[in-house]
Design an enzyme around this catalytic site. Structure first.
Site, PDB file in Angstrom:
ATOM      1  N   GLY A 111      -3.188  -2.234   5.411  1.00  0.00           N
ATOM      2  CA  GLY A 111      -2.882  -1.177   4.426  1.00  0.00           C
ATOM      3  C   GLY A 111      -3.681   0.080   4.660  1.00  0.00           C
ATOM      4  O   GLY A 111      -3.504   0.774   5.663  1.00  0.00           O
ATOM      5  N   LYS A 114       0.807  -9.431  11.700  1.00  0.00           N
ATOM      6  CA  LYS A 114      -0.296  -8.466  11.801  1.00  0.00           C
ATOM      7  C   LYS A 114      -1.247  -8.845  12.937  1.00  0.00           C
ATOM      8  O   LYS A 114      -1.767  -7.970  13.642  1.00  0.00           O
ATOM      9  CB  LYS A 114      -1.036  -8.402  10.458  1.00  0.00           C
ATOM     10  CG  LYS A 114      -0.160  -7.771   9.357  1.00  0.00           C
ATOM     11  CD  LYS A 114      -0.729  -8.010   7.980  1.00  0.00           C
ATOM     12  CE  LYS A 114       0.099  -7.328   6.898  1.00  0.00           C
ATOM     13  NZ  LYS A 114      -0.272  -7.769   5.543  1.00  0.00           N
ATOM     14  N   GLU A 169      -0.269   2.866  11.951  1.00  0.00           N
ATOM     15  CA  GLU A 169      -1.586   2.522  11.390  1.00  0.00           C
ATOM     16  C   GLU A 169      -1.478   1.674  10.120  1.00  0.00           C
ATOM     17  O   GLU A 169      -2.294   0.775   9.882  1.00  0.00           O
ATOM     18  CB  GLU A 169      -2.339   3.828  11.082  1.00  0.00           C
ATOM     19  CG  GLU A 169      -3.698   3.665  10.447  1.00  0.00           C
ATOM     20  CD  GLU A 169      -4.727   2.985  11.352  1.00  0.00           C
ATOM     21  OE1 GLU A 169      -5.096   3.570  12.364  1.00  0.00           O
ATOM     22  OE2 GLU A 169      -5.152   1.865  11.013  1.00  0.00           O
ATOM     23  N   GLY A 193       2.168  -7.248  -7.741  1.00  0.00           N
ATOM     24  CA  GLY A 193       2.870  -6.469  -6.707  1.00  0.00           C
ATOM     25  C   GLY A 193       2.291  -6.597  -5.310  1.00  0.00           C
ATOM     26  O   GLY A 193       2.655  -5.829  -4.423  1.00  0.00           O
ATOM     27  N   GLU A 210       5.254 -10.058  -1.140  1.00  0.00           N
ATOM     28  CA  GLU A 210       6.568  -9.546  -0.755  1.00  0.00           C
ATOM     29  C   GLU A 210       7.584 -10.076  -1.782  1.00  0.00           C
ATOM     30  O   GLU A 210       7.309 -11.043  -2.507  1.00  0.00           O
ATOM     31  CB  GLU A 210       6.961 -10.069   0.634  1.00  0.00           C
ATOM     32  CG  GLU A 210       5.939  -9.807   1.735  1.00  0.00           C
ATOM     33  CD  GLU A 210       5.827  -8.336   2.134  1.00  0.00           C
ATOM     34  OE1 GLU A 210       6.859  -7.652   2.225  1.00  0.00           O
ATOM     35  OE2 GLU A 210       4.696  -7.874   2.342  1.00  0.00           O
ATOM     36  N   VAL A 242      -1.031  -2.789   9.576  1.00  0.00           N
ATOM     37  CA  VAL A 242      -2.050  -3.845   9.418  1.00  0.00           C
ATOM     38  C   VAL A 242      -3.178  -3.315   8.535  1.00  0.00           C
ATOM     39  O   VAL A 242      -3.717  -2.240   8.789  1.00  0.00           O
ATOM     40  CB  VAL A 242      -2.659  -4.268  10.778  1.00  0.00           C
ATOM     41  CG1 VAL A 242      -3.577  -5.477  10.591  1.00  0.00           C
ATOM     42  CG2 VAL A 242      -1.586  -4.563  11.801  1.00  0.00           C
ATOM     43  N   VAL A 264       5.454   2.465  -0.812  1.00  0.00           N
ATOM     44  CA  VAL A 264       4.723   3.266   0.180  1.00  0.00           C
ATOM     45  C   VAL A 264       5.297   4.694   0.268  1.00  0.00           C
ATOM     46  O   VAL A 264       4.549   5.682   0.280  1.00  0.00           O
ATOM     47  CB  VAL A 264       4.738   2.588   1.568  1.00  0.00           C
ATOM     48  CG1 VAL A 264       3.913   3.392   2.565  1.00  0.00           C
ATOM     49  CG2 VAL A 264       4.189   1.162   1.477  1.00  0.00           C
TER      50      VAL A 264
END
Ligand code: NDP
Ligand code: HSE
Length: 433
Positions: A135, A206, A130, A188, A191, A133, A15
């Site tokens: 993505g 979530k 944001e 990917g 986790e 949950v 990320v």
């Protein structure tokens, strides 16, 4: 306001790299929207020597958190390192230094959201999450701003990409659970330790966040009933197909009235008529029913570098806009109602049930008599002829009934001498649509 706002990143993995990339690639667009530039000034990582998928100026990498948290030039801290205790400590430290915080960390927000919101508020800082949950789906702001004048009754979500990918592969291609999980890991989505994905915990975290935003009450992880997909069998999925159902790991957050809520995550047979049934592979979707708006559905990529980074950047932009207006420190969630959980006898759904029974005259009559006595009627019945063990397989789908009544019936069913085994049972949703 300065010509440029400086950002500090905690983490430069999947990320974090996406965030750095978006800031570089869309600098002109950000300037246009904000009237100022945005730059990444420092990035906390664990390993300075690690090869990076994104080509970043290595002089801004650091292993000292103070370079981010105590730099007076940095106004916004983006936590994308994951984990709980260290991330929590750094975020609290950032608030003390009057920095706004953006995080994608659902594990942390599910556990410590209220504490962190209070700390942000005390320090007049923003805390946005944001990306935690769904993505890249613009979901939380859709709920908290878009539906602010509505009263949400029901949230049903496919909020874990890994399990949706596994179930799609099992259902459509007949891939085994183990092979499908391996593929999800290679791609990917899962986790590092996929237990939280397949046992439903990631989805539960979530759903805690969604339920807090939807019902304005302090839902906690312990309030969520969680069941994963690791024990599902292809046999049930095949019966599901015959019944025109798709198996999905669904997060439910239902409000039966203003104060009673149910939050759960469970493998569910969804009628193929339900809009969530068409959500396949690693995609996420959240179906929301509001008193005023009716049905809405948010759909998109639930994970991945650039999709998740777009959600992070929407928060960064919001925090910078708030800085310009001098209105930082507004809470994402303002709890309003006392939490009351819906008792089992008020939780209604249909159920799918698969039994192994002795293949003898009167066996089915005994079972249907028991359900009749319990006041539960069958909507559909399938029966497979006996196998070599002289056992017949019966699948029934009940009409809507309460969870308490269904569980009582299962206990009584297990006492019947003709019932060899209750093989499986699942919630069924969407038949009435
Ligand atoms: P990664 O494992 O890819 O990246 C983690 C980064 O944080 C790495 O750069 C790592 O450093 C750094 N880091 C981790 N722990 C420490 C520490 N103790 N001190 C310093 N640096 C540390 O994680 P992701 O990018 O996948 O996930 C980040 C967050 O975003 C998590 O909370 C995750 O749940 C959430 N998220 C992820 C999504 C995804 O699609 N991946 C989607 C939605 C949310 P180094 O590189 O040196 O190892
Ligand atoms: N492992 C998570 C999933 C990543 O599969 O949905 C995104 O939160």
């Amino acid at each position: 306001m300065e010509k440029e706002v400086s950002i500090g990143l905690l983490g430069l993995g999947v990320v974090g790299s996406g965030v750095a990339q978006l800031i570089e690639n869309y600098q002109d667009d950000l300037k246009h929207q904000l009237g100022c530039g945005v730059r990444v000034k420092s990035v906390l990582v664990r390993n300075l020597e690690k090869a990076r998928s994104y080509d970043i100026d290595h002089s801004i990498l650091t292993t000292n958190c103070d370079d981010v948290l105590n730099d007076p030039d940095i106004n916004v801290v983006v936590e994308v390192m994951g984990g709980i205790e260290e991330a929590r400590k750094y975020i609290l430290q950032a608030f003390q230094a009057k920095k706004h915080v953006i995080t994608a960390n659902k594990d942390l927000i599910a556990l410590y959201g209220p504490e962190l919101e209070a700390a942000a508020n005390e320090n007049e800082c923003d805390l946005f999450y944001e990306a935690s949950v769904g993505g890249g789906i613009p979901l939380l702001r859709g709920l908290s701003d878009g539906l602010v004048s509505d009263r949400i009754q029901q949230v049903m979500g496919i909020v874990n990409g890994t399990t949706n990918y596994i179930l799609t592969k099992m259902d459509v291609d007949g891939t085994s659970y183990e092979d499908a999980l391996k593929e999800a890991q290679e791609l990917g989505f899962a986790e590092a330790d996929p237990t939280a994905d397949v046992e439903g915990l990631d989805a539960a975290r979530k759903m805690v966040i969604l339920a807090r935003l939807s019902f304005l009450t302090n839902v906690e992880l312990d309030d969520v009933e969680v069941e994963g997909i690791s024990n599902l069998s292809l046999t049930d999925l095949q019966y599901g197909k015959q019944l025109d159902y798709s198996m999905k790991l669904i997060g439910f957050a239902n409000r039966t009235n203003d104060h009673h809520i149910e939050v759960s995550v469970q493998p569910t047979f969804l009628s193929n008529k339900h809009p969530l049934a068409s959500v396949t592979d690693e995609y996420n979707a959240v179906y929301i029913n509001g008193e005023a708006v009716g049905e809405t559905m948010f759909y998109g990529p639930g994970a991945g570098s650039l999709p998740t980074a777009t959600a992070v950047m929407s928060d960064v932009v919001e925090a910078i806009k708030n800085m310009r207006l001098g209105v930082n420190g507004k809470k994402f969630v303002k709890p309003r109602f006392q939490k009351e959980l819906t008792p089992m006898d008020q939780r209604y759904s249909q159920f799918y049930l698969r039994l192994h029974v002795k293949d003898e005259v009167g066996a089915f009559a005994l079972i249907s008599e028991l359900f009749h006595q319990m006041g539960i009627s069958f909507e559909r019945i399938l029966q497979k002829p006996s196998n070599k063990d002289e056992l017949a397989e019966i699948v029934v789908v009940t009409h809507e009934t309460s969870l308490a009544k269904f569980k009582d019936s299962l206990a009584k069913l297990r006492e019947l001498y003709v019932v060899e085994n209750v093989e499986s049972f699942f919630r069924v949703e969407g038949d009435a649509k």
